[in-house]
Design a protein around this motif. Structure first.
Motif, short mmCIF file in Angstrom:
data_model
loop_
_atom_site.label_atom_id
_atom_site.label_comp_id
_atom_site.label_asym_id
_atom_site.label_seq_id
_atom_site.Cartn_x
_atom_site.Cartn_y
_atom_site.Cartn_z
N PHE A 1 0.84 -1.21 0.00
CA PHE A 1 0.00 0.00 0.00
C PHE A 1 0.87 1.25 0.00
N LEU A 2 1.88 1.28 0.84
CA LEU A 2 2.75 2.47 0.92
C LEU A 2 3.61 2.62 -0.32
N ALA A 3 3.92 1.50 -0.98
CA ALA A 3 4.74 1.56 -2.20
C ALA A 3 3.91 1.80 -3.45
N GLY A 4 2.58 1.88 -3.32
CA GLY A 4 1.72 2.09 -4.47
C GLY A 4 1.51 0.85 -5.30
N GLU A 5 1.75 -0.34 -4.71
CA GLU A 5 1.66 -1.59 -5.46
C GLU A 5 0.43 -2.41 -5.08
N ALA A 6 -0.40 -1.92 -4.17
CA ALA A 6 -1.58 -2.67 -3.76
C ALA A 6 -2.65 -2.62 -4.85
N ALA A 7 -3.64 -3.50 -4.73
CA ALA A 7 -4.73 -3.53 -5.70
C ALA A 7 -5.55 -2.25 -5.62
N PRO A 8 -6.12 -1.80 -6.73
CA PRO A 8 -6.94 -0.57 -6.70
C PRO A 8 -8.08 -0.63 -5.70
N VAL A 9 -8.64 -1.83 -5.47
CA VAL A 9 -9.76 -1.93 -4.53
C VAL A 9 -9.30 -1.57 -3.11
N ALA A 10 -8.04 -1.80 -2.78
CA ALA A 10 -7.54 -1.44 -1.46
C ALA A 10 -7.55 0.07 -1.27
N TYR A 11 -7.08 0.80 -2.28
CA TYR A 11 -7.06 2.26 -2.19
C TYR A 11 -8.48 2.82 -2.18
N GLY A 12 -9.35 2.22 -2.97
CA GLY A 12 -10.73 2.69 -3.00
C GLY A 12 -11.44 2.46 -1.68
N THR A 13 -11.20 1.29 -1.06
CA THR A 13 -11.83 1.00 0.23
C THR A 13 -11.35 1.96 1.31
N VAL A 14 -10.04 2.20 1.33
CA VAL A 14 -9.50 3.13 2.33
C VAL A 14 -10.07 4.53 2.13
N ALA A 15 -10.18 4.96 0.89
CA ALA A 15 -10.71 6.29 0.61
C ALA A 15 -12.16 6.42 1.08
N ILE A 16 -12.98 5.41 0.80
CA ILE A 16 -14.40 5.46 1.20
C ILE A 16 -14.52 5.46 2.72
N LEU A 17 -13.80 4.56 3.40
CA LEU A 17 -13.90 4.49 4.86
C LEU A 17 -13.31 5.72 5.53
N THR A 18 -12.27 6.30 4.94
CA THR A 18 -11.71 7.54 5.49
C THR A 18 -12.75 8.66 5.42
N PHE A 19 -13.42 8.77 4.29
CA PHE A 19 -14.43 9.83 4.14
C PHE A 19 -15.61 9.61 5.08
N THR A 20 -16.11 8.39 5.16
CA THR A 20 -17.29 8.14 6.01
C THR A 20 -16.95 8.32 7.49
N THR A 21 -15.78 7.87 7.93
CA THR A 21 -15.39 8.06 9.32
C THR A 21 -15.22 9.55 9.63
N PHE A 22 -14.59 10.28 8.72
CA PHE A 22 -14.39 11.71 8.90
C PHE A 22 -15.72 12.44 9.00
N ALA A 23 -16.67 12.08 8.14
CA ALA A 23 -17.96 12.78 8.11
C ALA A 23 -18.86 12.36 9.27
N LEU A 24 -19.00 11.05 9.50
CA LEU A 24 -19.94 10.57 10.51
C LEU A 24 -19.43 10.80 11.93
N GLY A 25 -18.14 10.56 12.15
CA GLY A 25 -17.59 10.75 13.48
C GLY A 25 -17.22 12.18 13.80
N GLY A 26 -16.85 12.94 12.77
CA GLY A 26 -16.39 14.29 13.01
C GLY A 26 -17.47 15.33 12.98
N PHE A 27 -18.52 15.13 12.18
CA PHE A 27 -19.48 16.21 11.97
C PHE A 27 -20.94 15.80 12.18
N MET A 28 -21.31 14.59 11.76
CA MET A 28 -22.73 14.22 11.86
C MET A 28 -23.09 13.64 13.23
#
Length: 509
Positions: free
Chosen positions: A212-239
């Motif tokens: 993941f840190l080397a940019g060699e992970a599968a695209p689904v890994a980056y997509g999953t992290v991006a979605i969960l980062t956004f939802t945690t940031f929004a739901l836990g931080g603001f909603m």
């Protein structure tokens, strides 16, 4: 820490105190002007809950630390399963369709174990709700845990309740921008670590992290992290509380599970009403209740509700209002428990003059035992099934086209596809034998026909399924008949599995 206002006045000062029986009665709604309508949605208000200390707050700290530790640390735990299986203690191996949890390995055909665990989780929620209300929501729900974590970040950067309110109302400037940027950066870091930890459950954690840190992970890994980062940031931080009140379906479901025997956070209005300040109550002790209307129960509530208005959908049963009220009662020399865990039945008995009943006795009623009995029975059944399950499995699929082959010498051959499953973390030699088919010979695509015999041995790799093409030969004149393949592991376990099938001949229907 903000101190409660112990010298305030009665709500509606200047009016005569309301009779005790009318104290908790809601005020009538004023008549609505012609042509106006009630709004469908109320404008959200930011909740700045106050820091409080007490037994329930300390228990909440304990649950938060334990649950977050389990979530972030579990993917890094190792478990030795031998050289042929992964050594990650908890792993959801989607590529190989396996689920590992320490010494347990679940295969796709054993999904009933997962279904049983989900049923246990559901019944466990029913049990917890019927016993102590929304205690799951108040302590262990992921939304609650991460919201609590983010609220502590708020206090770290912005101070306690009054300081945060002042900062919210202050105009934007360099100081406010710096505070907001710093706080939101920590929000984002926590959210990113949350999403990153989630994907580590689905692959070897050290390997996936390097990729993941080397940019060699599968695209689904980056997509999953991006979605969960956004939802945690929004739901836990603001909603935050909006998720609990508006988005989550569980508060609506749990209302069907609560009755007069359920132990919930309750304001004892017959004791607290009418409300009055300490000063007024000291002058007229018979006219006022114990509640001094300091509003500390509202100030500490993470969803911003007033528990004195009675049970409501916004109450997550975190009991922080109990800590706040008990502290105030101790400061003004009145008994604790104005807000407390209590059942409606106990409240009625206490209002009639009976002494308070210990909370643990309120849990000892039939419904709690029924839920616990069902939950325990399912758990024991799963453990029994796990203990007696076979690590050797066989499936048989006869060829349908053609159903048989008539050879030159008149003998008849049928072909079958066998799947040999080895659920051990080591290679195993296994024997395939024919039962109920006298005179038959067996060989496979890896064994010559000249070596045909009633049984054959094959090697099955560790933790794998081996597909074998098997051929069964019967002498001329044989009739249609049923028989069985028996698979036996040639080790100390001597596990077997038998599958029945049929032998087809030209004379069959």
């Amino acid at each position: 820490m903000d101190s409660p206002d112990l010298s305030g006045s009665v709500a509606g000062e200047g009016l005569k105190p309301r009779p005790l029986e009318d104290a908790a009665r809601p005020k009538p709604r004023p008549p609505r002007a012609e042509g106006t309508f009630d709004p469908l949605y109320e404008k959200s208000k930011t909740v700045h809950n106050k820091r409080i200390d007490g037994p329930f707050r300390r228990f909440k700290w304990f649950v938060m630390v334990v649950t977050l530790t389990i979530y972030y640390v579990t993917p890094w735990l190792r478990w030795d399963r031998g050289p042929y299986a992964p050594d990650q203690a908890v792993l959801i191996d989607l590529a190989n369709r396996r689920f590992y949890m320490f010494g347990i390995e679940i295969w796709p055909h054993e999904f009933y174990f997962v279904a049983g665990l989900l049923i246990m989780a559901g019944i466990g929620l029913f049990l917890l709700t019927s016993a102590v209300g929304r205690a799951w929501c108040g302590y262990a729900c992921p939304q609650t845990v991460w919201t609590d974590l983010f609220q502590h970040v708020d206090r770290l950067f912005d101070g306690d309740r009054n300081a945060r309110i002042r900062l919210d109302n202050a105009p934007w400037g360099p100081a406010k921008i710096a505070r907001r940027a710093s706080k939101w950066s920590v929000y984002l870091l926590i959210s990113f670590l949350t999403g990153g930890a989630w994907i580590l459950y689905f692959a070897d954690a050290p390997t996936l992290l390097r990729q993941f840190l080397a940019g060699e992970a599968a695209p689904v890994a980056y997509g999953t992290v991006a979605i969960l980062t956004f939802t945690t940031f929004a739901l836990g931080g603001f909603m935050r509380e909006q998720v609990c009140i508006y988005m989550c379906p569980w508060p609506r479901i749990q209302t069907a599970m609560l009755d007069e025997k359920s132990l919930i956070v309750t304001y004892k209005d017959w004791r607290g009403e009418p409300r009055g300040s300490v000063k007024k109550a000291s002058k007229n002790p018979d006219l006022f209740g114990d509640c001094i209307d300091c509003q500390q129960c509202i100030a500490v509530c993470p969803t911003g509700i007033d528990i004195r208005e009675g049970p409501q959908i916004g109450c997550i049963t975190c009991a922080l209002c109990i800590d706040a009220c008990d502290k105030v009662m101790a400061e003004i020399g009145r008994p604790r428990g104005l807000i407390d865990y209590a059942t409606l039945e106990d409240c009625e008995r206490e209002q009639a003059g009976s002494p308070p009943r210990p909370a643990w006795k309120a849990l000892m009623h039939l419904r709690t035992w029924v839920y616990f009995g069902i939950w325990g029975a399912i758990g024991l059944a799963l453990l029994f099934a796990l203990g007696v399950r076979n690590h050797t499995d066989l499936s048989v699929s006869p060829d349908r086209n053609p159903p048989f082959m008539l050879l030159r010498d008149g003998s008849i051959r049928n072909a079958y596809t066998l799947k040999l499953r080895n659920m051990e973390s080591r290679p195993r030699a296994m024997e395939i034998a024919l039962e109920g088919l006298p005179g038959a010979l067996l060989w496979t695509d890896a064994i010559a026909r000249s070596d045909a015999a009633p049984s054959q041995q094959v090697e099955v790799p560790a933790d794998a399924i081996r597909t074998v093409r098997a051929y069964v030969l019967m002498p001329p004149g044989s009739a249609n008949q049923s028989f069985s393949f028996r698979l036996t592991s040639l080790d100390e376990q001597r596990e077997t599995d038998v599958q029945e099938t049929a032998f087809n001949t030209p004379g069959g229907e």
